[in-house]
Motif scaffolding. Structure first.
Motif, PDB file in Angstrom:
ATOM      1  N   ARG A   8       1.756  14.059  -2.742  1.00  0.00           N
ATOM      2  CA  ARG A   8       0.439  14.385  -2.188  1.00  0.00           C
ATOM      3  C   ARG A   8       0.324  15.876  -1.881  1.00  0.00           C
ATOM      4  NH1 ARG A   8      -0.639   9.035   1.650  1.00  0.00           N
ATOM      5  NH2 ARG A   8      -1.893   7.905   0.094  1.00  0.00           N
ATOM      6  N   THR A  15       0.859  -1.188   0.000  1.00  0.00           N
ATOM      7  CA  THR A  15       0.000   0.000   0.000  1.00  0.00           C
ATOM      8  C   THR A  15       0.893   1.236   0.000  1.00  0.00           C
ATOM      9  OG1 THR A  15      -0.076   0.202   2.416  1.00  0.00           O
ATOM     10  CG2 THR A  15      -1.735  -1.239   1.359  1.00  0.00           C
ATOM     11  N   LEU A  16       0.321   2.347  -0.410  1.00  0.00           N
ATOM     12  CA  LEU A  16       1.100   3.585  -0.424  1.00  0.00           C
ATOM     13  C   LEU A  16       1.610   3.929   0.965  1.00  0.00           C
ATOM     14  CD1 LEU A  16      -1.025   5.767  -2.879  1.00  0.00           C
ATOM     15  CD2 LEU A  16       1.274   4.859  -3.280  1.00  0.00           C
ATOM     16  N   GLU A  17       0.794   3.670   1.965  1.00  0.00           N
ATOM     17  CA  GLU A  17       1.209   3.987   3.336  1.00  0.00           C
ATOM     18  C   GLU A  17       2.432   3.172   3.754  1.00  0.00           C
ATOM     19  OE1 GLU A  17      -2.149   5.950   2.464  1.00  0.00           O
ATOM     20  OE2 GLU A  17      -1.964   3.744   2.305  1.00  0.00           O
ATOM     21  N   VAL A  32      -0.849   8.668  -8.131  1.00  0.00           N
ATOM     22  CA  VAL A  32       0.150   8.913  -7.089  1.00  0.00           C
ATOM     23  C   VAL A  32       1.286   7.905  -7.224  1.00  0.00           C
ATOM     24  CG1 VAL A  32       0.604   8.871  -4.613  1.00  0.00           C
ATOM     25  CG2 VAL A  32      -1.480   9.947  -5.469  1.00  0.00           C
ATOM     26  N   SER A  33       0.915   6.640  -7.408  1.00  0.00           N
ATOM     27  CA  SER A  33       1.912   5.582  -7.569  1.00  0.00           C
ATOM     28  C   SER A  33       2.838   5.886  -8.741  1.00  0.00           C
ATOM     29  CB  SER A  33       1.213   4.240  -7.785  1.00  0.00           C
ATOM     30  OG  SER A  33       2.138   3.237  -8.139  1.00  0.00           O
ATOM     31  N   GLU A  70      -5.860  10.562  -7.477  1.00  0.00           N
ATOM     32  CA  GLU A  70      -6.187   9.144  -7.327  1.00  0.00           C
ATOM     33  C   GLU A  70      -4.912   8.328  -7.136  1.00  0.00           C
ATOM     34  OE1 GLU A  70      -7.289   7.197 -11.267  1.00  0.00           O
ATOM     35  OE2 GLU A  70      -7.588   9.328 -11.711  1.00  0.00           O
ATOM     36  N   GLU A  71      -5.053   7.216  -6.389  1.00  0.00           N
ATOM     37  CA  GLU A  71      -3.887   6.467  -5.943  1.00  0.00           C
ATOM     38  C   GLU A  71      -3.044   5.925  -7.094  1.00  0.00           C
ATOM     39  OE1 GLU A  71      -4.490   3.538  -2.958  1.00  0.00           O
ATOM     40  OE2 GLU A  71      -4.853   5.047  -1.409  1.00  0.00           O
ATOM     41  N   SER A  72      -3.675   5.494  -8.187  1.00  0.00           N
ATOM     42  CA  SER A  72      -2.898   4.952  -9.301  1.00  0.00           C
ATOM     43  C   SER A  72      -1.975   6.008  -9.886  1.00  0.00           C
ATOM     44  CB  SER A  72      -3.834   4.399 -10.383  1.00  0.00           C
ATOM     45  OG  SER A  72      -4.642   5.430 -10.929  1.00  0.00           O
ATOM     46  N   LEU A 128       6.344  10.193  -1.588  1.00  0.00           N
ATOM     47  CA  LEU A 128       4.891  10.110  -1.389  1.00  0.00           C
ATOM     48  C   LEU A 128       4.355  11.421  -0.832  1.00  0.00           C
ATOM     49  CD1 LEU A 128       2.201   8.554  -1.187  1.00  0.00           C
ATOM     50  CD2 LEU A 128       2.986   7.695   1.044  1.00  0.00           C
TER      51      LEU A 128
END
Length: 404
Positions: A251, A233-235, A262-263, A258-260, A247
């Motif tokens: 942010r 997970t990103l966390e 961010v990744s 959206e997380e994708s 990260l």
């Protein structure tokens, strides 16, 4: 480490004195006429791309087996990513891009089906024959196992490409002739007796660029695949300060993204920072060494294309993070156990009945001793894709492990 942008080789620039010059190659084991349209290293790259072994990479595991998803890396997509980074590094350092790309494209030829799992199993099964090493197997493929050309086996690559394949991670032997990381694999020693690759020296700057590109690519893209799979997970990236900072900065700049995305932003920044660090360190080392030839790089006594101490620690931190959280994840380990059983079952079946291999693999079986037969079975298995290995296991056994 500060990057000297004035020294970067973007666009057309004269080849640096430390770069390998295809016009000055040490040649091929089997002499061939010079091409009127391509340099010797371009020919090597093209032969690698057109080989059977290159196509097989499409269905060989990187981390996740092929049928777990269409968007995970395979050995082929990983190899292409490594080649892209290697060309960028070579261009920045005014080295030969084609040689760097060729070494990157061929570096994983020797990998077995199911990634390092298959390699570990074959290494154990072939212990009495000297074990199994994927770099040595890559050399066997390009010097003996590919059967394409009328006048020779293998691809008949230049000395520089073979040197880069064998030594891209550094010298294999010390000044005393003994292996630096255990015994030198027998296939390497056997070929070296025919064509001295100078195992005690470092490889060219182009091969070093390919080696560090491999680290950059799989550190970055294995994280991407881990996030895609849900194993990471990103966390969790906050456990590695370097990744945590990427990260946080992503942010902060793109709140609500959206997380994708961010990744992906993290991955592209990671690649950029690692590449820039490697270039800056190489620039500094080149200024210290003042090399006037490729051999000055080989004799430098240290790796020229490397990370700074800080980035090297980050590299170790990322590897430790991936081993703890992805490579040794229970779901991955369960699949690895199944894959190991498939490779072991197939090896024993072919040893007991080598005629099952078919094709040219059964030529001259009656002349083979036990060791030669075991090595041939190992060659046959190592060349299999994941999908073919599963298919063959299903044809020979009543139960095949589920790899998902």
């Amino acid at each position: 480490m500060a990057l000297d942008t004035g020294e970067l080789g973007f666009g057309f620039r004269e080849r640096a004195p430390w770069a390998c010059d295809p016009a000055l190659t040490r040649g091929r084991l089997y002499p061939e006429p010079v091409s009127p349209t391509r340099s010797e290293y371009q020919r090597d790259r093209d032969r690698i791309i057109h080989s059977t072994a290159f196509r097989r990479l499409k269905h060989k595991t990187q981390v996740f087996v092929a049928h777990e998803g269409d968007h995970y890396r395979t050995r082929l997509t990983h190899t292409i990513e490594v080649a892209q980074i290697a060309r960028a590094l070579a261009r920045a350092l005014r080295a030969d891009e084609d040689l760097a790309e060729g070494v990157a494209l061929v570096h994983d030829f020797g990998h077995t089906p199911f990634g390092h799992t298959g390699e570990d199993v074959l290494d154990e099964l072939l212990k009495e024959q000297g074990g199994f090493d994927h770099n040595a197997q890559s050399l066997r493929i390009v010097t003996a196992l590919e059967r394409r050309y009328a006048e020779f086996d293998g691809l008949n690559l230049t000395w520089e490409s073979l040197e880069g394949l064998v030594k891209h991670n550094g010298p294999l032997v010390g000044s005393d002739g003994n292996g630096l990381s255990g015994p030198v694999p027998k296939p390497v020693l056997d070929y070296n007796a025919l064509n001295d690759l100078q195992l005690a020296s470092h490889a060219s700057i182009e091969a070093q660029a390919a080696a560090i590109s491999d680290d950059i690519a799989y550190n970055t893209h294995d994280i991407d695949d881990g996030l895609r799979s849900g194993l990471l997970t990103l966390e969790m990236l906050e456990d590695v300060p370097f990744l945590g900072e990427l990260l946080m900065s992503t942010r902060d700049r793109y709140p609500g993204l959206e997380e994708s995305r961010v990744s992906h932003e993290i991955m592209r920044r990671q690649i950029t920072l690692m590449v820039e660090d490697a270039i800056a360190m190489a620039q500094q080392t080149l200024k210290e060494l003042r090399p006037n030839s490729p051999d000055d790089i080989r004799r430098a006594g240290r790796t020229v294309v490397r990370f700074s101490d800080e980035m090297q620690q980050t590299d170790r931190d990322i590897k430790s993070f991936l081993y703890a959280n992805m490579y040794r994840h229970p779901d991955v380990m369960r699949v690895r156990r199944g894959a190991a059983a498939i490779v072991k079952d197939l090896f024993n079946a072919y040893i007991d009945n080598p005629g099952l291999m078919g094709g040219h693999w059964v030529e001259g079986l009656e002349m083979l001793g036990a060791d030669a037969l075991a090595r041939r079975v190992g060659d046959y298995l190592a060349g299999m894709t994941d999908t073919y290995a599963v298919e063959q296991h299903r044809a020979l056994f009543d139960h095949t492990p589920q790899l998902r």
